[in-house]
Design a protein around this motif. Structure first.
Motif, PDB file in Angstrom:
ATOM      1  N   MET A  76     -44.739  67.344 -53.183  1.00  0.00           N
ATOM      2  CA  MET A  76     -44.692  68.803 -53.289  1.00  0.00           C
ATOM      3  C   MET A  76     -43.673  69.247 -54.339  1.00  0.00           C
ATOM      4  O   MET A  76     -43.949  70.146 -55.144  1.00  0.00           O
ATOM      5  N   ILE A  77     -42.504  68.615 -54.343  1.00  0.00           N
ATOM      6  CA  ILE A  77     -41.472  68.979 -55.319  1.00  0.00           C
ATOM      7  C   ILE A  77     -41.940  68.640 -56.736  1.00  0.00           C
ATOM      8  O   ILE A  77     -41.787  69.442 -57.659  1.00  0.00           O
ATOM      9  N   ARG A  78     -42.542  67.472 -56.908  1.00  0.00           N
ATOM     10  CA  ARG A  78     -43.040  67.084 -58.238  1.00  0.00           C
ATOM     11  C   ARG A  78     -44.158  68.029 -58.703  1.00  0.00           C
ATOM     12  O   ARG A  78     -44.198  68.415 -59.873  1.00  0.00           O
ATOM     13  N   LEU A  79     -45.044  68.396 -57.803  1.00  0.00           N
ATOM     14  CA  LEU A  79     -46.124  69.317 -58.136  1.00  0.00           C
ATOM     15  C   LEU A  79     -45.557  70.665 -58.587  1.00  0.00           C
ATOM     16  O   LEU A  79     -45.975  71.224 -59.605  1.00  0.00           O
ATOM     17  N   TYR A  80     -44.605  71.172 -57.842  1.00  0.00           N
ATOM     18  CA  TYR A  80     -43.961  72.448 -58.189  1.00  0.00           C
ATOM     19  C   TYR A  80     -43.267  72.358 -59.546  1.00  0.00           C
ATOM     20  O   TYR A  80     -43.458  73.223 -60.410  1.00  0.00           O
ATOM     21  N   CYS A  81     -42.481  71.326 -59.735  1.00  0.00           N
ATOM     22  CA  CYS A  81     -41.697  71.178 -60.963  1.00  0.00           C
ATOM     23  C   CYS A  81     -42.624  71.034 -62.179  1.00  0.00           C
ATOM     24  O   CYS A  81     -42.378  71.622 -63.230  1.00  0.00           O
ATOM     25  N   ASN A  93     -42.340  71.269 -66.277  1.00  0.00           N
ATOM     26  CA  ASN A  93     -41.556  70.084 -66.652  1.00  0.00           C
ATOM     27  C   ASN A  93     -42.387  68.819 -66.529  1.00  0.00           C
ATOM     28  O   ASN A  93     -43.174  68.678 -65.602  1.00  0.00           O
ATOM     29  N   LYS A  94     -42.183  67.888 -67.449  1.00  0.00           N
ATOM     30  CA  LYS A  94     -42.881  66.597 -67.356  1.00  0.00           C
ATOM     31  C   LYS A  94     -42.179  65.673 -66.369  1.00  0.00           C
ATOM     32  O   LYS A  94     -42.812  64.880 -65.696  1.00  0.00           O
ATOM     33  N   GLU A  95     -40.887  65.780 -66.302  1.00  0.00           N
ATOM     34  CA  GLU A  95     -40.066  65.023 -65.353  1.00  0.00           C
ATOM     35  C   GLU A  95     -39.359  66.016 -64.437  1.00  0.00           C
ATOM     36  O   GLU A  95     -39.272  67.200 -64.754  1.00  0.00           O
ATOM     37  N   LEU A  96     -38.827  65.519 -63.328  1.00  0.00           N
ATOM     38  CA  LEU A  96     -38.091  66.408 -62.420  1.00  0.00           C
ATOM     39  C   LEU A  96     -36.872  66.997 -63.124  1.00  0.00           C
ATOM     40  O   LEU A  96     -36.088  66.268 -63.738  1.00  0.00           O
ATOM     41  N   CYS A  97     -36.722  68.290 -63.019  1.00  0.00           N
ATOM     42  CA  CYS A  97     -35.535  68.950 -63.566  1.00  0.00           C
ATOM     43  C   CYS A  97     -34.350  68.636 -62.642  1.00  0.00           C
ATOM     44  O   CYS A  97     -34.533  68.165 -61.511  1.00  0.00           O
ATOM     45  N   PRO A  98     -33.125  68.875 -63.095  1.00  0.00           N
ATOM     46  CA  PRO A  98     -31.954  68.586 -62.247  1.00  0.00           C
ATOM     47  C   PRO A  98     -31.973  69.300 -60.889  1.00  0.00           C
ATOM     48  O   PRO A  98     -31.601  68.708 -59.876  1.00  0.00           O
ATOM     49  N   ASP A  99     -32.424  70.551 -60.853  1.00  0.00           N
ATOM     50  CA  ASP A  99     -32.463  71.286 -59.579  1.00  0.00           C
ATOM     51  C   ASP A  99     -33.467  70.661 -58.603  1.00  0.00           C
ATOM     52  O   ASP A  99     -33.175  70.509 -57.413  1.00  0.00           O
TER      53      ASP A  99
END
Length: 116
Positions: A19-24, A30-36
């Motif tokens: 879910m977090i990756r989908l949102y990010c 973003n292509k990769e997870l952002c720091p937040d």
């Protein structure tokens, strides 16, 4: 006897990460997870590792103990509102399993395994 699924926490960690990756990726672009998002993912994993219910936990939405800090809870709610409905498109099996877990917990039914 209550069946405790040893993979329950692992599945929760996987669905939270999806879910977090989908949102990010989709909402923030973003292509990769952002720091937040990376910080939230690590926080969520830590909270799941420390869950007082262990592998017998409900989904976080149905939990009686809300263990997230207010700012992390707000961020996770925002992510779940966006990613939750989209999970059926991007991760349909995980979404159905998560919904089944929630439904079984809500109705008081649990899966039984004969190999115990």
């Amino acid at each position: 006897m209550t069946h405790i699924d040893p993979r329950r926490i692992t599945r929760e960690k996987q669905i939270v990460e999806q879910m977090i990756r989908l949102y990010c990726r989709r909402k923030e672009g973003n292509k990769e997870l952002c720091p937040d998002c990376r910080a939230l993912l690590e926080y969520a994993r830590m909270r799941l590792d420390r869950c007082p219910f262990g592998n017998d936990k409900s989904t976080c939405r149905l939990c009686t103990v809300h263990c997230y800090k207010p700012e992390m809870k707000k961020r996770m709610q925002e992510i779940m509102r966006y990613a939750g409905p989209r999970m059926m498109l991007y991760h349909p099996l995980a979404a159905v399993r998560h919904l089944m877990d929630e439904l079984c917990r809500k109705t008081g039914k649990r899966s039984s395994k004969k190999n115990q």
